[in-house]
Design an enzyme around this catalytic site. Structure first.
Site, short mmCIF file in Angstrom:
data_model
loop_
_atom_site.label_atom_id
_atom_site.label_comp_id
_atom_site.label_asym_id
_atom_site.label_seq_id
_atom_site.Cartn_x
_atom_site.Cartn_y
_atom_site.Cartn_z
N HIS A 30 0.82 -1.23 0.00
CA HIS A 30 0.00 0.00 0.00
C HIS A 30 0.85 1.27 0.00
O HIS A 30 0.36 2.33 -0.38
CB HIS A 30 -0.93 0.02 1.21
CG HIS A 30 -2.12 -0.89 1.06
ND1 HIS A 30 -3.32 -0.47 0.56
CD2 HIS A 30 -2.28 -2.20 1.36
CE1 HIS A 30 -4.19 -1.47 0.55
NE2 HIS A 30 -3.57 -2.55 1.03
N ASP B 27 -7.76 -1.81 -0.85
CA ASP B 27 -8.63 -2.75 -0.13
C ASP B 27 -10.06 -2.30 -0.35
O ASP B 27 -10.42 -1.16 -0.02
CB ASP B 27 -8.31 -2.72 1.37
CG ASP B 27 -6.93 -3.26 1.68
OD1 ASP B 27 -6.39 -4.02 0.85
OD2 ASP B 27 -6.39 -2.93 2.75
N GLU C 134 -6.32 -12.68 1.00
CA GLU C 134 -7.27 -11.63 1.37
C GLU C 134 -8.25 -11.34 0.23
O GLU C 134 -7.83 -10.86 -0.82
CB GLU C 134 -6.51 -10.34 1.71
CG GLU C 134 -5.52 -10.55 2.85
CD GLU C 134 -4.61 -9.35 3.09
OE1 GLU C 134 -4.82 -8.29 2.48
OE2 GLU C 134 -3.69 -9.49 3.91
N HIS D 124 -8.07 -7.44 -1.02
CA HIS D 124 -6.85 -6.72 -1.41
C HIS D 124 -6.48 -6.98 -2.87
O HIS D 124 -6.30 -8.13 -3.27
CB HIS D 124 -5.70 -7.16 -0.49
CG HIS D 124 -4.37 -6.54 -0.83
ND1 HIS D 124 -3.77 -5.58 -0.05
CD2 HIS D 124 -3.52 -6.75 -1.87
CE1 HIS D 124 -2.61 -5.22 -0.60
NE2 HIS D 124 -2.43 -5.94 -1.70
C1 LIG Z 1 -4.45 -6.62 6.02
C2 LIG Z 1 -4.70 -5.71 4.91
N1 LIG Z 1 -5.32 -4.49 5.24
C3 LIG Z 1 -3.53 -5.47 3.97
O1 LIG Z 1 -3.46 -4.42 3.40
N2 LIG Z 1 -2.65 -6.45 3.78
C4 LIG Z 1 -1.57 -6.31 2.85
C5 LIG Z 1 -0.90 -7.59 2.54
C6 LIG Z 1 -0.58 -5.27 3.28
O2 LIG Z 1 -0.34 -5.07 4.47
O3 LIG Z 1 0.03 -4.69 2.37
ZN ZN Z 2 -4.50 -4.33 1.33
#
Ligand SMILES: C[C@@H](N)C(=O)N[C@H](C)C(=O)O
Ligand code: ZN
Length: 258
Positions: free
Chosen positions: A156, A163, A225, A228
């Site tokens: 991110h 997400d 997930e 995501h």
């Molecule tokens: C857990 C979730 N919100 C998320 O964004 N997971 C990915 C893998 C991340 O942390 O980049």
């Molecule tokens: Zn994510």
């Protein structure tokens, strides 16, 4: 928030290193595309943002809102929503989270660790080294390590990951069978695939609608997930190469810095 001792800090960092994911080996050649504000009026969105509500430190970053993406990623998200509306007029993509500074990634990793301790009735004082290790390992199955190394940015923090979930024409959330960010196998995209329960089958169908429109727009989905998706980051390139080894895709986006 837990105040980590230097020993715990070291242990967190060592666990993150030990849990390096294969996609983190992918080469990054950042194309320099800007991070742009998501036109929120075109999507569904929850206010206040979930992590801002928890006190996540967005103010430390030059981009102080989660609702930003790289330009081409946003373009593709708009395409995904048009695709959705071909079969489901007036349904919308709900943006839960998008750009996430590394400081916020660190905050959410610590918060999720703390939540798991609470759920299991474990106090900091009674936490053994083994429990510490095993809970952190669980957290890192769902959260990327808050790495400041330019070669291993959290997805991110590149502005290429988002997400999301779906709302119908009345603005009601579709039931996906688990909450976004739930640390459990129910978050795996195909968890309900073979269920004989009719409600669980509908969770799977809803997840499939989301997956198909995002796939059509070129996104890859995180293997653990359902919510995501990314385009152009290391995980996207790695998954693309897994599906088609001739691609030799590399990442178009590294950690965003203004
Ligand atoms: C857990 C979730 N919100 C998320 O964004 N997971 C990915 C893998 C991340 O942390 O980049
Ligand atoms: Zn994510």
């Amino acid at each position: 928030m837990i105040n980590k001792t230097p020993k715990e800090e070291l242990s967190h960092n060592q666990t993150a290193l030990a849990m390096m994911k294969p996609y983190q080996q992918i080469t990054i050649q950042d194309c320099g595309e800007p991070l742009v504000a998501i036109p929120l009026e075109k999507f569904a969105v929850e206010f206040p943002h979930a992590y801002q509500k928890l006190g996540a430190p967005y103010h430390l970053s030059s981009v102080d809102s989660p609702y930003y993406l790289r330009q081409s990623v946003l373009d593709r998200l708009l395409i995904a929503q048009l695709q959705l509306q071909e079969n489901h007029p007036h349904w919308k993509i709900l943006i839960f989270d998008a750009y996430r500074p590394v400081e916020v990634q660190q905050f959410m990793v610590d918060y999720s660790f703390e939540q798991l301790l609470k759920q299991r009735g474990i106090t900091q004082q009674s936490l053994s080294a083994e429990q510490h290790q095993s809970i952190l390992t669980e957290v890192y199955q769902f959260w990327a390590a808050p790495s400041l190394d330019p070669a291993t940015p959290p997805p991110h923090s590149t502005g290429a990951a988002v997400d999301i979930t779906l709302v119908d024409q009345t603005g009601t959330l579709l039931n996906m069978g688990s909450e976004i960010d739930e640390i459990s196998p129910r978050s795996y995209p195909n968890y309900f695939e073979n269920s004989s329960d009719l409600i669980e089958q509908s969770h799977h169908q809803n997840r499939q609608i989301l997956f198909q429109v995002m796939k059509t727009a070129g996104f890859q989905q995180h293997p653990n997930e359902w919510w995501h998706f990314s385009w152009g980051d290391q995980l996207w390139a790695w998954l693309t190469n897994q599906q088609n080894p001739e691609e030799n895709a590399i990442a178009k986006y590294g950690r965003y810095s203004s």
